[in-house]
Design an enzyme around this catalytic site. Structure first.
Site, mmCIF file in Angstrom:
data_model
loop_
_atom_site.group_PDB
_atom_site.id
_atom_site.type_symbol
_atom_site.label_atom_id
_atom_site.label_comp_id
_atom_site.label_asym_id
_atom_site.label_seq_id
_atom_site.Cartn_x
_atom_site.Cartn_y
_atom_site.Cartn_z
ATOM 1 N N GLY A 1 -3.438 9.844 -12.068
ATOM 2 C CA GLY A 1 -2.426 8.895 -13.337
ATOM 3 C C GLY A 1 -1.699 8.539 -12.041
ATOM 4 N N GLU B 1 3.953 6.681 -3.699
ATOM 5 C CA GLU B 1 5.547 7.007 -3.776
ATOM 6 C C GLU B 1 5.150 8.417 -3.655
ATOM 7 O OE1 GLU B 1 5.557 6.412 -8.770
ATOM 8 O OE2 GLU B 1 5.293 4.327 -8.565
ATOM 9 N N GLY C 1 -8.202 18.683 -9.076
ATOM 10 C CA GLY C 1 -7.771 18.823 -10.384
ATOM 11 C C GLY C 1 -7.583 18.124 -11.655
ATOM 12 N N ARG D 1 4.582 7.463 -14.809
ATOM 13 C CA ARG D 1 2.920 7.087 -15.313
ATOM 14 C C ARG D 1 1.713 7.423 -15.602
ATOM 15 N NH1 ARG D 1 6.228 0.844 -13.224
ATOM 16 N NH2 ARG D 1 6.512 2.402 -11.224
ATOM 17 N N ASN E 1 -7.614 0.906 -3.689
ATOM 18 C CA ASN E 1 -6.974 1.914 -4.906
ATOM 19 C C ASN E 1 -8.637 2.122 -5.733
ATOM 20 O OD1 ASN E 1 -4.458 1.964 -4.315
ATOM 21 N ND2 ASN E 1 -4.292 0.556 -6.288
ATOM 22 N N LYS F 1 2.623 13.271 -9.893
ATOM 23 C CA LYS F 1 2.010 13.830 -8.387
ATOM 24 C C LYS F 1 3.727 14.390 -7.574
ATOM 25 C CE LYS F 1 2.494 9.544 -5.287
ATOM 26 N NZ LYS F 1 1.191 9.114 -4.020
ATOM 27 N N CYS G 1 -0.294 3.507 -10.605
ATOM 28 C CA CYS G 1 -1.312 2.663 -9.597
ATOM 29 C C CYS G 1 -2.960 2.668 -9.960
ATOM 30 C CB CYS G 1 -0.936 1.681 -8.544
ATOM 31 S SG CYS G 1 0.150 1.733 -8.005
ATOM 32 N N PHE H 1 0.437 -1.093 0.380
ATOM 33 C CA PHE H 1 0.230 -0.031 0.335
ATOM 34 C C PHE H 1 1.495 1.707 -0.085
ATOM 35 C CE2 PHE H 1 -2.218 -3.200 1.951
ATOM 36 C CZ PHE H 1 -3.847 -3.319 1.019
HETATM 37 N N1 NAD Z 1 4.679 1.934 -7.830
HETATM 38 C C1 NAD Z 1 3.789 2.043 -6.492
HETATM 39 O O1 NAD Z 1 3.661 2.570 -6.402
HETATM 40 C C2 NAD Z 1 3.227 0.854 -5.801
HETATM 41 C C3 NAD Z 1 2.467 0.194 -5.103
HETATM 42 C C4 NAD Z 1 1.609 -0.819 -4.871
HETATM 43 C C5 NAD Z 1 1.758 -1.746 -5.444
HETATM 44 N N2 NAD Z 1 2.491 -1.702 -7.046
HETATM 45 C C6 NAD Z 1 2.069 -2.714 -7.536
HETATM 46 O O2 NAD Z 1 3.345 -3.411 -7.474
HETATM 47 C C7 NAD Z 1 4.190 -4.181 -8.915
HETATM 48 C C8 NAD Z 1 5.758 -3.376 -9.007
HETATM 49 O O3 NAD Z 1 5.347 -2.445 -9.296
HETATM 50 P P1 NAD Z 1 6.510 -1.191 -9.225
HETATM 51 O O4 NAD Z 1 5.611 -0.080 -9.446
HETATM 52 O O5 NAD Z 1 8.010 -1.272 -8.428
HETATM 53 O O6 NAD Z 1 7.045 -1.945 -10.799
HETATM 54 P P2 NAD Z 1 8.191 -1.104 -11.547
HETATM 55 O O7 NAD Z 1 7.587 -1.286 -12.937
HETATM 56 O O8 NAD Z 1 9.260 -0.076 -11.065
HETATM 57 O O9 NAD Z 1 9.220 -2.260 -10.940
HETATM 58 C C9 NAD Z 1 8.691 -3.447 -11.721
HETATM 59 C C10 NAD Z 1 10.816 -4.355 -11.656
HETATM 60 O O10 NAD Z 1 11.132 -5.431 -12.136
HETATM 61 C C11 NAD Z 1 11.548 -6.373 -12.747
HETATM 62 N N3 NAD Z 1 11.310 -7.246 -13.476
HETATM 63 C C12 NAD Z 1 10.670 -6.946 -14.682
HETATM 64 N N4 NAD Z 1 10.057 -8.813 -15.043
HETATM 65 C C13 NAD Z 1 11.541 -9.271 -14.238
HETATM 66 C C14 NAD Z 1 11.412 -11.027 -13.929
HETATM 67 N N5 NAD Z 1 11.286 -11.643 -15.021
HETATM 68 N N6 NAD Z 1 13.329 -10.752 -13.072
HETATM 69 C C15 NAD Z 1 13.166 -9.829 -12.558
HETATM 70 N N7 NAD Z 1 12.323 -9.151 -12.581
HETATM 71 C C16 NAD Z 1 11.513 -8.425 -13.466
HETATM 72 C C17 NAD Z 1 10.772 -4.856 -13.748
HETATM 73 O O11 NAD Z 1 12.548 -4.946 -14.779
HETATM 74 C C18 NAD Z 1 11.266 -4.029 -13.204
HETATM 75 O O12 NAD Z 1 12.799 -3.061 -12.333
HETATM 76 C C19 NAD Z 1 2.439 -4.008 -9.524
HETATM 77 O O13 NAD Z 1 2.138 -5.357 -9.040
HETATM 78 C C20 NAD Z 1 2.411 -2.600 -9.085
HETATM 79 O O14 NAD Z 1 0.664 -2.696 -8.688
HETATM 80 C C21 NAD Z 1 2.847 -0.261 -6.626
#
Ligand code: NAD
Length: 436
Positions: free
Chosen positions: A258, A153, A254, A329, A209, A322, A261, A150
């Protein structure tokens, strides 16, 4: 405890670093060789406040390692987190290919009992799919747990170290004990670890979300209505936010939400609902409204310039989706820039952290300013797309001198109407009086 984190992006890197901080030995695995090399050389690929200090401390103390080799990464790990991408597929559903591919590999590689943790946001039923994939090749016992993340960023480290709650979906007593031990140091103030079944945990993340996206969207609709009715959305926001059932947070109107997530998670929940014969009508409305809201200022801008933007120069403050992140993204700023460029305008953009990421996409189609004032030079108007604090109290006199035209289209309601009148700006914001 020795743990592995597979996927070293925003979630994986924060998860790995924070668990190292609580005394675990962590290896983060990623297929992106350049990213891993950078991390091994002490270069952090994302901007996240507070991450640097704990990253270097734990790396120095030998608790944080990076590799591209999954086998090496999971060696001896009691817990293996999957923090892999789950981007939207063509039909809007979450694409599970990254997770399932790693699950398949894990089946071959596991040498002793481990808890495999889905930290990615995944649809209901994924824990079962991952279990099946691993089982197909595994020769040892394992458990698959759903532990949605949860963190936000921009405040990810703080959110991770002091979570409001930790959700753990598992029906295995053995896995439960391991997960409790891992998370106990993070909930010492008494915030709960909520144990539940895997399916409920998976749905909890989407529900959270989708609810937050709906709350923002509701407020955006109230703002749009305020404009028609001559009411002030700031007053209405305060008027309803003081009701403890509603709460003050997430009520700021606003130019839409975006990020990586909300858009994909709302879409994925709508899709998985329809796959199960449930038409989640609110979510369809939320998606439609948000898409329109992102470029809500464009028709106003066109009106102001009598329909012709060709040759006009626009300063854009804020590119990240943000503040306090470099993540672009689904950022509303980019939707607006795209439309301005298509209409023949020139864009001078500034963002404190996200410009390098935008350069990778837009290259030299726009000018990347040195600071917020450089962006304003000879601008016909300023568009504010992200509410970075540095934009909140600018030198209005200097702004007026630099701009060709004292016009602001503010997608984040940063300035007061009174101040804009006093300083002599034409000022359009969201859900409030237009200052002409
Ligand atoms: N970013 C957020 O704020 C946030 C918050 C909560 C949950 N999430 C969820 O967490 C998950 C990850 O999100 P993120 O923002 O960290 O994504 P991200 O794209 O920043 O990171 C994913 C990473 O996985 C790597 N990757 C891809 N395939 C791989 C493999 N086979 N082996 C090893 N590494 C591999 C990529 O190179 C990348 O570095 C998503 O499901 C997202 O919805 C994201």
């Amino acid at each position: 405890m020795k743990i592995a984190v597979v996927g070293t992006g925003y979630v994986g890197l924060v998860t790995g670093t924070c668990f190292a901080e609580t005394g675990n030995t962590v290896t983060c695995v990623d297929i992106d060789a350049e990213k891993v090399r950078d991390l091994q050389n002490g270069k952090i690929p994302i901007y996240e406040p507070g991450l640097e200090a704990i990253f270097f401390r734990n790396e120095k103390q030998g608790r944080l390692h990076f590799t591209t080799d999954l086998k090496e990464g999971i060696e001896g790990a009691k817990v293996i987190f999957l923090a892999l991408p789950t981007p939207p597929g063509e039909d809007g559903s979450a694409d599970l290919q990254y997770i399932l591919r790693v699950a398949e590999d894990l089946g071959h590689l596991l040498e002793e009992y481990a808890v495999i943790v889905d930290k990615s946001t995944v649809p209901v039923g994924t824990a079962e799919l991952v279990t099946k994939k691993i089982t197909a090749n595994a020769s040892v016992e394992f458990d698959v747990v759903s532990n949605p993340e949860f963190l936000r960023e921009g405040v990810a480290v703080e959110d991770f170290m002091k979570p409001d709650r930790v959700v753990i979906g598992t029906t295995s007593e053995r896995a439960k004990i391991v997960m409790q031990k891992l998370y106990d140091p993070l909930v010492r103030q008494g915030n709960p670890i909520l144990f539940m079944d895997e399916r409920s945990a998976e749905l909890t993340k989407y529900a959270a979300n989708a609810f937050l996206a709906t709350k923002i969207t509701f407020m955006n609709e109230i703002a749009n209505l305020c404009e028609k009715l001559g009411a002030d959305v700031d007053m209405v926001r305060k008027g309803i936010g003081t009701d403890s059932r509603i709460g003050k947070r997430f009520l700021f109107p606003g130019i839409g939400y975006g990020g990586s997530c909300f858009p994909k998670d709302v879409q994925a929940l709508a899709k998985s609902s329809s796959d199960h014969d449930y038409d989640f009508k609110i979510l369809r409305a939320v998606m439609d409204i948000n898409l329109e809201q992102k470029t809500k200022l464009i028709p106003r801008i066109k009106d102001y310039f009598s329909g012709d933007l060709s040759g006009k120069v626009f300063a854009v403050w804020g590119l990240a989706f943000k503040p306090y992140t470099d993540d672009i993204r689904e950022a509303p700023a980019l939707y607006n820039i795209q439309q301005l460029l298509e209409a023949g305008a020139t864009v001078r953009a500034y963002d404190p952290e996200a410009m390098d990421n935008v350069k990778k996409i837009h290259g030299n189609t726009l000018y990347f300013a040195i600071d917020e004032y450089d962006a304003l030079k000879e601008a016909d108007a300023l568009i504010i797309a992200t509410e970075w604090p540095v934009f909140r109290t600018p030198d209005f006199e200097k702004m007026g001198e630099l701009m060709g035209n004292k016009v602001i289209f503010d997608g984040r309601n940063l300035f007061s109407i009174t101040e804009m009148k006093e300083k002599g700006f034409v000022y359009y914001s969201i859900g409030r009086e237009i200052v002409k």
